[in-house]
Scaffold this motif. Structure first.
Motif, PDB file in Angstrom:
ATOM      1  N   SER A  82       0.892  -1.361  -0.064  1.00  0.00           N
ATOM      2  CA  SER A  82       0.082  -0.010   0.108  1.00  0.00           C
ATOM      3  C   SER A  82       0.780   1.144  -0.017  1.00  0.00           C
ATOM      4  N   VAL A  83       1.763   1.184   0.866  1.00  0.00           N
ATOM      5  CA  VAL A  83       2.632   2.332   1.004  1.00  0.00           C
ATOM      6  C   VAL A  83       3.510   2.602  -0.381  1.00  0.00           C
ATOM      7  N   ALA A  86       1.028   3.530  -3.157  1.00  0.00           N
ATOM      8  CA  ALA A  86       0.232   5.024  -3.008  1.00  0.00           C
ATOM      9  C   ALA A  86       1.355   6.007  -3.172  1.00  0.00           C
ATOM     10  N   ARG A 111      -6.437  -0.123   2.508  1.00  0.00           N
ATOM     11  CA  ARG A 111      -5.259   0.748   3.043  1.00  0.00           C
ATOM     12  C   ARG A 111      -4.864   1.355   1.908  1.00  0.00           C
ATOM     13  N   ARG A 114      -6.706   4.537   1.577  1.00  0.00           N
ATOM     14  CA  ARG A 114      -6.255   5.309   2.708  1.00  0.00           C
ATOM     15  C   ARG A 114      -4.871   6.227   2.375  1.00  0.00           C
ATOM     16  N   GLU A 115      -4.153   5.210   2.188  1.00  0.00           N
ATOM     17  CA  GLU A 115      -2.520   5.961   1.762  1.00  0.00           C
ATOM     18  C   GLU A 115      -2.348   6.831   0.906  1.00  0.00           C
ATOM     19  N   GLU A 118      -4.082  10.031   2.073  1.00  0.00           N
ATOM     20  CA  GLU A 118      -3.383  10.830   3.056  1.00  0.00           C
ATOM     21  C   GLU A 118      -2.026  11.421   2.189  1.00  0.00           C
TER      22      GLU A 118
END
Ligand code: SAM
Length: 288
Positions: A82-83, A86, A111, A114-115, A118
């Motif tokens: 996800s990180v 993203a 996730r 969301r990432e 954000e």
């Protein structure tokens, strides 16, 4: 009124590159004809596709004549990927698909969304097939309110606990289910939520699509005799409305003091949940 077709945003005009961001793309749940034009357009113009199983998505893209880098993004890889994905959404247009249906619905993606949000990246969706909604529309169960609860737990006690927790929810319940576990789940529903209508939608949009509705015991008997194959959406109708236990005659008399008979019946029906027709007949009797 017809829904206006909007093409910009969220989709750039044909031929132009997609703006960087995350594109959630629904794919069919069994019938390739359910691929939307926007989904095809997004997949053809994105920079890469994040998917659960590269073989499954590879086949779909091949069928569509699209070739894109495929990045694995499944339940196991979800947190770490996800990180990374993203971050990529800042410079590239990344499409997120699952093996079938709508990503994030009992599938990975939450996730990543969301990432990406954000980090302030553009996030958009290309909606399409979703087994839960397709099943509900086939079922004939009340659909003004529904609660999607994912898969029932495989263990008996956990399954009963979950059903007990949901017993008083005033809505139709939707679960995803598999063939081998269907009878056990039907038995548990019959035990924990007796007298509730149940619907089983199987192989939706595929050759052997079927939907059966009935009470628990009947469906258990049917599926014991006809072990179900394929993918399943299991649904339970809402709990019966509580019978009005107050004095409806008193309410009718009060209403009749200021309203016409039909208005009084409609008014008391709203208050009590009783049938307007019956209340009208009773109001006529009360008027003598
Ligand atoms: N994200 C998907 C969606 O939008 O429907 C659901 C993914 S979930 C991992 C897969 C489950 O959805 C299956 O086990 C089955 O319960 C249900 N399902 C998927 N396709 C289906 C179909 N064609 N007919 C009935 N149920 C289906």
């Amino acid at each position: 009124m017809p829904c206006p077709v909007q093409s910009d945003p969220p989709i750039a005009p044909r031929g132009e590159a997609l703006r960087p961001g995350l594109y959630i793309v629904a794919t069919p749940i069994g019938n390739l004809g359910d691929m939307t034009m926007r989904a095809i357009d997004t997949l053809s113009r994105c920079d890469a596709v994040a998917c659960e199983d590269t073989r499954v998505t590879g086949k779909l893209l091949k069928h569509l004549g699209i070739s894109k880098p495929l990045w694995r993004y499944d339940d196991h890889a979800e947190a770490k990927a996800s990180v990374q994905i993203a971050q990529e959404c800042g410079a590239k247009a990344i499409a997120l698909v699952s093996d079938a249906g709508t990503p994030l619905v009992s599938d990975p993606g939450y996730r990543l969304v969301r990432e990406a949000r954000e980090l302030g990246h553009y996030v958009t969706t290309t909606p399409g097939a979703c087994a839960a909604i397709a099943g509900l529309t086939l079922s004939g169960l009340p659909n003004d309110r529904f609660l999607f609860a994912g898969f029932l737990p495989p263990k008996d006690k956990a399954r009963r606990d979950m059903l007990t927790e949901l017993a008083t929810v005033p809505a139709s319940l939707i679960f995803y289910e598999s063939g081998p576990r269907l009878v056990k789940s039907l038995e548990a529903i019959d035990e924990v939520l007796p007298n509730r209508e149940i619907a089983v939608a199987r192989e939706i949009t595929k050759l052997h699509e079927e939907c059966r509705r009935g009470m628990g015991a009947g469906l258990v008997a049917w599926y014991e005799a006809n072990p179900p194959k394929g993918e399943i959406v299991l649904m339970v109708g809402p709990p019966p409305e509580e019978e009005f236990a107050g004095d409806s005659d008193a309410l009718l008399r009060e209403a009749l003091a200021t309203m016409k008979t039909s208005q009084a019946a409609a008014h008391v029906a709203k208050l009590t949940g009783l049938e307007r027709k019956d209340l009208y007949t009773r109001a006529m009797e009360l008027k003598g």
